[in-house]
Design a protein around this motif. Structure first.
Motif, PDB file in Angstrom:
ATOM      1  N   LYS A   1      63.733  -0.736  27.894  1.00 62.07           N
ATOM      2  CA  LYS A   1      63.473  -1.796  26.896  1.00 62.07           C
ATOM      3  C   LYS A   1      61.981  -1.322  26.135  1.00 62.07           C
ATOM      4  CE  LYS A   1      65.741  -5.588  28.157  1.00 62.07           C
ATOM      5  NZ  LYS A   1      65.892  -7.165  28.294  1.00 62.07           N
ATOM      6  N   PHE A   2      61.156  -0.556  26.650  1.00 65.62           N
ATOM      7  CA  PHE A   2      59.842  -0.091  26.333  1.00 65.62           C
ATOM      8  C   PHE A   2      59.904   1.400  26.341  1.00 65.62           C
ATOM      9  CE2 PHE A   2      55.440   1.158  26.660  1.00 65.62           C
ATOM     10  CZ  PHE A   2      54.907   0.334  25.626  1.00 65.62           C
ATOM     11  N   ILE A   3      59.859   1.880  25.156  1.00 68.46           N
ATOM     12  CA  ILE A   3      59.793   3.324  25.060  1.00 68.46           C
ATOM     13  C   ILE A   3      58.121   3.836  24.634  1.00 68.46           C
ATOM     14  CG2 ILE A   3      60.291   5.466  23.650  1.00 68.46           C
ATOM     15  CD1 ILE A   3      62.543   4.303  25.617  1.00 68.46           C
ATOM     16  N   ASN A   4      57.386   4.698  25.323  1.00 67.85           N
ATOM     17  CA  ASN A   4      55.998   5.059  24.984  1.00 67.85           C
ATOM     18  C   ASN A   4      56.094   6.146  24.598  1.00 67.85           C
ATOM     19  OD1 ASN A   4      53.400   5.704  24.660  1.00 67.85           O
ATOM     20  ND2 ASN A   4      52.668   4.178  26.364  1.00 67.85           N
ATOM     21  N   LEU A   5      56.379   6.946  23.305  1.00 68.13           N
ATOM     22  CA  LEU A   5      56.378   8.403  23.258  1.00 68.13           C
ATOM     23  C   LEU A   5      54.733   8.874  22.804  1.00 68.13           C
ATOM     24  CD1 LEU A   5      59.098   8.611  20.655  1.00 68.13           C
ATOM     25  CD2 LEU A   5      59.183   8.961  23.119  1.00 68.13           C
ATOM     26  N   CYS A  29      69.477   4.330  22.099  1.00 67.06           N
ATOM     27  CA  CYS A  29      68.846   3.347  22.916  1.00 67.06           C
ATOM     28  C   CYS A  29      68.754   2.100  22.076  1.00 67.06           C
ATOM     29  CB  CYS A  29      67.516   3.906  23.313  1.00 67.06           C
ATOM     30  SG  CYS A  29      67.810   5.242  24.341  1.00 67.06           S
ATOM     31  N   LYS A  30      69.577   1.474  21.508  1.00 67.05           N
ATOM     32  CA  LYS A  30      69.575   0.194  20.643  1.00 67.05           C
ATOM     33  C   LYS A  30      69.003  -1.047  21.117  1.00 67.05           C
ATOM     34  CE  LYS A  30      73.271   1.836  17.595  1.00 67.05           C
ATOM     35  NZ  LYS A  30      72.861   1.903  16.285  1.00 67.05           N
ATOM     36  N   ASN A  31      68.702  -1.008  22.470  1.00 66.64           N
ATOM     37  CA  ASN A  31      68.231  -2.286  22.882  1.00 66.64           C
ATOM     38  C   ASN A  31      66.564  -2.305  23.167  1.00 66.64           C
ATOM     39  OD1 ASN A  31      70.502  -3.561  23.240  1.00 66.64           O
ATOM     40  ND2 ASN A  31      71.165  -2.415  25.069  1.00 66.64           N
ATOM     41  N   ASN A  53      67.173   0.526  10.655  1.00 70.10           N
ATOM     42  CA  ASN A  53      68.709   0.522  10.645  1.00 70.10           C
ATOM     43  C   ASN A  53      69.167   0.239  11.934  1.00 70.10           C
ATOM     44  OD1 ASN A  53      68.449   0.775   7.728  1.00 70.10           O
ATOM     45  ND2 ASN A  53      68.960   3.020   7.975  1.00 70.10           N
ATOM     46  N   ASN A  54      68.541   0.615  13.072  1.00 75.16           N
ATOM     47  CA  ASN A  54      69.456   0.813  14.380  1.00 75.16           C
ATOM     48  C   ASN A  54      68.663  -0.091  15.596  1.00 75.16           C
ATOM     49  OD1 ASN A  54      71.535   2.981  13.860  1.00 75.16           O
ATOM     50  ND2 ASN A  54      69.708   3.990  13.537  1.00 75.16           N
ATOM     51  N   LEU A  55      67.315  -0.573  15.222  1.00 75.67           N
ATOM     52  CA  LEU A  55      66.907  -1.127  16.608  1.00 75.67           C
ATOM     53  C   LEU A  55      66.405  -2.409  16.151  1.00 75.67           C
ATOM     54  CD1 LEU A  55      64.053   1.550  17.812  1.00 75.67           C
ATOM     55  CD2 LEU A  55      66.603   1.268  18.361  1.00 75.67           C
ATOM     56  N   ASN A  56      67.686  -3.366  16.072  1.00 81.22           N
ATOM     57  CA  ASN A  56      67.428  -4.784  15.372  1.00 81.22           C
ATOM     58  C   ASN A  56      66.742  -5.554  16.753  1.00 81.22           C
ATOM     59  OD1 ASN A  56      69.662  -5.028  17.198  1.00 81.22           O
ATOM     60  ND2 ASN A  56      70.992  -5.716  15.501  1.00 81.22           N
ATOM     61  N   LYS A  57      66.597  -5.341  17.775  1.00 81.26           N
ATOM     62  CA  LYS A  57      66.154  -6.147  19.089  1.00 81.26           C
ATOM     63  C   LYS A  57      64.579  -5.621  18.998  1.00 81.26           C
ATOM     64  CE  LYS A  57      70.359  -6.453  21.371  1.00 81.26           C
ATOM     65  NZ  LYS A  57      71.207  -6.359  22.785  1.00 81.26           N
ATOM     66  N   LEU A  58      64.174  -4.714  18.179  1.00 84.75           N
ATOM     67  CA  LEU A  58      62.629  -4.401  18.358  1.00 84.75           C
ATOM     68  C   LEU A  58      61.659  -5.518  18.056  1.00 84.75           C
ATOM     69  CD1 LEU A  58      60.961  -1.861  18.910  1.00 84.75           C
ATOM     70  CD2 LEU A  58      60.964  -1.611  16.204  1.00 84.75           C
ATOM     71  N   LYS A  59      60.907  -5.738  18.937  1.00 86.10           N
ATOM     72  CA  LYS A  59      59.739  -6.747  19.044  1.00 86.10           C
ATOM     73  C   LYS A  59      58.477  -6.504  18.482  1.00 86.10           C
ATOM     74  CE  LYS A  59      62.058  -9.805  22.200  1.00 86.10           C
ATOM     75  NZ  LYS A  59      61.966 -10.550  23.594  1.00 86.10           N
ATOM     76  N   THR A  60      58.130  -5.066  19.109  1.00 88.32           N
ATOM     77  CA  THR A  60      56.645  -4.800  18.737  1.00 88.32           C
ATOM     78  C   THR A  60      56.948  -3.184  18.449  1.00 88.32           C
ATOM     79  OG1 THR A  60      55.699  -6.482  20.356  1.00 88.32           O
ATOM     80  CG2 THR A  60      54.507  -4.223  19.538  1.00 88.32           C
ATOM     81  N   GLY A  79      64.737  -4.729   8.624  1.00 87.88           N
ATOM     82  CA  GLY A  79      65.963  -4.234   9.428  1.00 87.88           C
ATOM     83  C   GLY A  79      65.761  -4.959  11.063  1.00 87.88           C
ATOM     84  N   CYS A  80      64.568  -4.837  11.421  1.00 85.43           N
ATOM     85  CA  CYS A  80      64.207  -5.401  12.844  1.00 85.43           C
ATOM     86  C   CYS A  80      63.840  -6.798  12.637  1.00 85.43           C
ATOM     87  CB  CYS A  80      63.019  -4.436  13.403  1.00 85.43           C
ATOM     88  SG  CYS A  80      63.307  -2.556  13.505  1.00 85.43           S
TER      89      CYS A  80
END
Length: 87
Positions: A1-5, A29-31, A53-60, A79-80
């Protein structure tokens, strides 16, 4: 759920994070709820449009030092639908 690139890659290789990588990430990784793209300076609006367009669950999303236009910012904010914070 958390991606830190920004911390996933060392300082030299962070500059190789591309629009194509973000597109693949968004499609597979749509979640994702938290996405850290700090200092990913090679990204264009294409990457941010993919996020919108793809990460509609993104909060931050963290965008420090990213070059993003109104088009990219609008794509993310429109989109988010669960977005609470853009830092």
């Amino acid at each position: 759920k958390f991606i830190n690139l920004s911390n996933k890659f060392k300082a030299k290789s962070i500059h190789f994070i591309s629009d194509i990588l973000i597109r693949k990430l968004c499609l597979s990784c749509k979640n994702i709820e938290f996405l850290d793209l700090k200092q990913c300076i090679k990204l264009s609006d294409c990457a941010f449009i993919e996020v919108g367009n793809n990460l509609n669950k993104l909060k931050t999303v963290y965008l420090e030092s990213c070059t993003i236009s109104d088009e990219g910012l609008n794509a993310i904010s429109n989109g988010c639908v669960n977005l609470q914070s853009i830092d």
